[in-house]
Design a protein around this motif. Sequence first.
Motif, PDB file in Angstrom:
ATOM      1  N   SER A  23       0.857  -1.201   0.000  1.00  9.79           N
ATOM      2  CA  SER A  23       0.000   0.000   0.000  1.00  9.79           C
ATOM      3  C   SER A  23       0.883   1.237   0.000  1.00  9.79           C
ATOM      4  CB  SER A  23      -0.890   0.036   1.250  1.00  9.79           C
ATOM      5  OG  SER A  23      -1.799  -1.039   1.254  1.00  9.79           O
ATOM      6  N   PHE A  24       0.517   2.223  -0.821  1.00 18.07           N
ATOM      7  CA  PHE A  24       1.248   3.492  -0.844  1.00 18.07           C
ATOM      8  C   PHE A  24       0.447   4.490  -1.660  1.00 18.07           C
ATOM      9  CE2 PHE A  24       2.548   3.105  -5.265  1.00 18.07           C
ATOM     10  CZ  PHE A  24       2.530   1.735  -5.468  1.00 18.07           C
ATOM     11  N   ASP A  25       0.518   5.758  -1.339  1.00 14.06           N
ATOM     12  CA  ASP A  25       0.074   6.830  -2.229  1.00 14.06           C
ATOM     13  C   ASP A  25      -1.339   6.605  -2.790  1.00 14.06           C
ATOM     14  OD1 ASP A  25       0.318   9.115  -3.768  1.00 14.06           O
ATOM     15  OD2 ASP A  25       1.442   8.146  -5.377  1.00 14.06           O
ATOM     16  N   GLY A  26      -2.261   6.052  -1.971  1.00 11.87           N
ATOM     17  CA  GLY A  26      -3.622   5.785  -2.438  1.00 11.87           C
ATOM     18  C   GLY A  26      -3.802   4.442  -3.117  1.00 11.87           C
ATOM     19  N   PHE A  27      -2.696   3.744  -3.397  1.00 10.36           N
ATOM     20  CA  PHE A  27      -2.781   2.432  -4.050  1.00 10.36           C
ATOM     21  C   PHE A  27      -2.772   1.312  -3.001  1.00 10.36           C
ATOM     22  CE2 PHE A  27      -0.595   4.936  -7.377  1.00 10.36           C
ATOM     23  CZ  PHE A  27      -1.381   4.632  -8.474  1.00 10.36           C
ATOM     24  N   THR A 130       2.563   5.584 -14.094  1.00  7.46           N
ATOM     25  CA  THR A 130       3.873   6.083 -13.662  1.00  7.46           C
ATOM     26  C   THR A 130       3.994   6.026 -12.141  1.00  7.46           C
ATOM     27  OG1 THR A 130       3.982   7.541 -15.584  1.00  7.46           O
ATOM     28  CG2 THR A 130       5.415   8.094 -13.741  1.00  7.46           C
ATOM     29  N   ARG A 131       2.976   6.528 -11.450  1.00 13.78           N
ATOM     30  CA  ARG A 131       3.028   6.533  -9.975  1.00 13.78           C
ATOM     31  C   ARG A 131       3.024   5.108  -9.423  1.00 13.78           C
ATOM     32  NH1 ARG A 131      -1.351   8.727  -7.097  1.00 13.78           N
ATOM     33  NH2 ARG A 131      -2.706   8.828  -8.911  1.00 13.78           N
ATOM     34  N   LEU A 132       2.209   4.260 -10.058  1.00 17.52           N
ATOM     35  CA  LEU A 132       2.076   2.875  -9.587  1.00 17.52           C
ATOM     36  C   LEU A 132       3.387   2.106  -9.728  1.00 17.52           C
ATOM     37  CD1 LEU A 132       0.379   0.368  -8.772  1.00 17.52           C
ATOM     38  CD2 LEU A 132      -0.283   0.162 -11.191  1.00 17.52           C
ATOM     39  N   VAL A 133       3.957   2.155 -10.921  1.00 27.17           N
ATOM     40  CA  VAL A 133       5.152   1.361 -11.205  1.00 27.17           C
ATOM     41  C   VAL A 133       6.343   1.874 -10.401  1.00 27.17           C
ATOM     42  CG1 VAL A 133       6.762   0.874 -13.081  1.00 27.17           C
ATOM     43  CG2 VAL A 133       4.318   0.547 -13.427  1.00 27.17           C
ATOM     44  N   ARG A 134       6.452   3.196 -10.286  1.00 22.69           N
ATOM     45  CA  ARG A 134       7.549   3.734  -9.477  1.00 22.69           C
ATOM     46  C   ARG A 134       7.412   3.295  -8.020  1.00 22.69           C
ATOM     47  NH1 ARG A 134       6.876   9.269  -9.709  1.00 22.69           N
ATOM     48  NH2 ARG A 134       8.210   9.526 -11.517  1.00 22.69           N
ATOM     49  N   GLY A 135       6.187   3.389  -7.492  1.00 19.67           N
ATOM     50  CA  GLY A 135       5.974   3.021  -6.093  1.00 19.67           C
ATOM     51  C   GLY A 135       6.254   1.550  -5.831  1.00 19.67           C
TER      52      GLY A 135
END
Length: 199
Positions: A23-27, A130-135
Amino acid sequence: MVGGDGAAAPGGYRAGMPEPVMSFDGFDLVPITEADLPRIVAWRSRPEVHEWYGGRPVTEDEIRRRHLESGEPVARCIVRLHGRPVGHLQFYEYLDEWKGAIGLGPSDTGVWGLDVYLGDPALHGRGIGTRLVRGVAERLAADHGAERVVIDPHVENLAAVQCYERAGFRRVRLLPAYERVRGAWRDAWLMEFGDDAAT
Ligand SMILES: CC(C)(COP(=O)(O)OP(=O)(O)OC[C@H]1O[C@@H](n2cnc3c(N)ncnc32)[C@H](O)[C@@H]1OP(=O)(O)O)[C@@H](O)C(=O)NCCC(=O)NCCS
């Protein structure tokens, strides 16, 4: 309440849904269950998705066999963004027998990979990938001991290549005739996360 009838709760969570594995950044990345199969089949019926992921639509039986019954050491997850299911992401540490396909060998240790799609084409191109894969890449390195995180988009999948570059991956090797899609062999890029990835 424990148990229940499986009806959707606020945020899209169901009673009995497994805990997120990341879990991170809303994901939230939540392990796939039988209840997710119709959604996966619907997502992968979209040409914008199966053109680049799997090459064709799939049935529930195929997904059940590959995602729930394969026994492979792969974390196969539904991606939820602020509770809403938006796609699929799987991550895994490369077994020695998988490394040859990406030009690596048994001495290459700590190599992790991930595969991803967003199921609704209306969500493509908005920066979510982008946000998902980086996280995920950051957490594989921080929490799972990944020394290298790699991904292998088809060369013609310009949106994916661009997304992964924005997320911090670099192209490290061309993988010729990597995957056969509807009878035609496609080249792929091996891309690796991090500033010091070889160019
Ligand atoms: C690949 C995928 C996960 C990327 O997620 P996304 O949220 O759409 O990606 P982003 O919006 O974060 O980034 C996409 C980038 O590609 C760019 N792009 C989109 N279409 C493009 C094209 N045809 N040519 C070049 N760049 C393109 C976008 O402008 C964006 O770059 P920018 O941020 O510099 O403007 C998603 O599009 C997807 O699920 N596609 C279908 C299945 C798939 O390809 N899976 C990946 C298999 S490797």
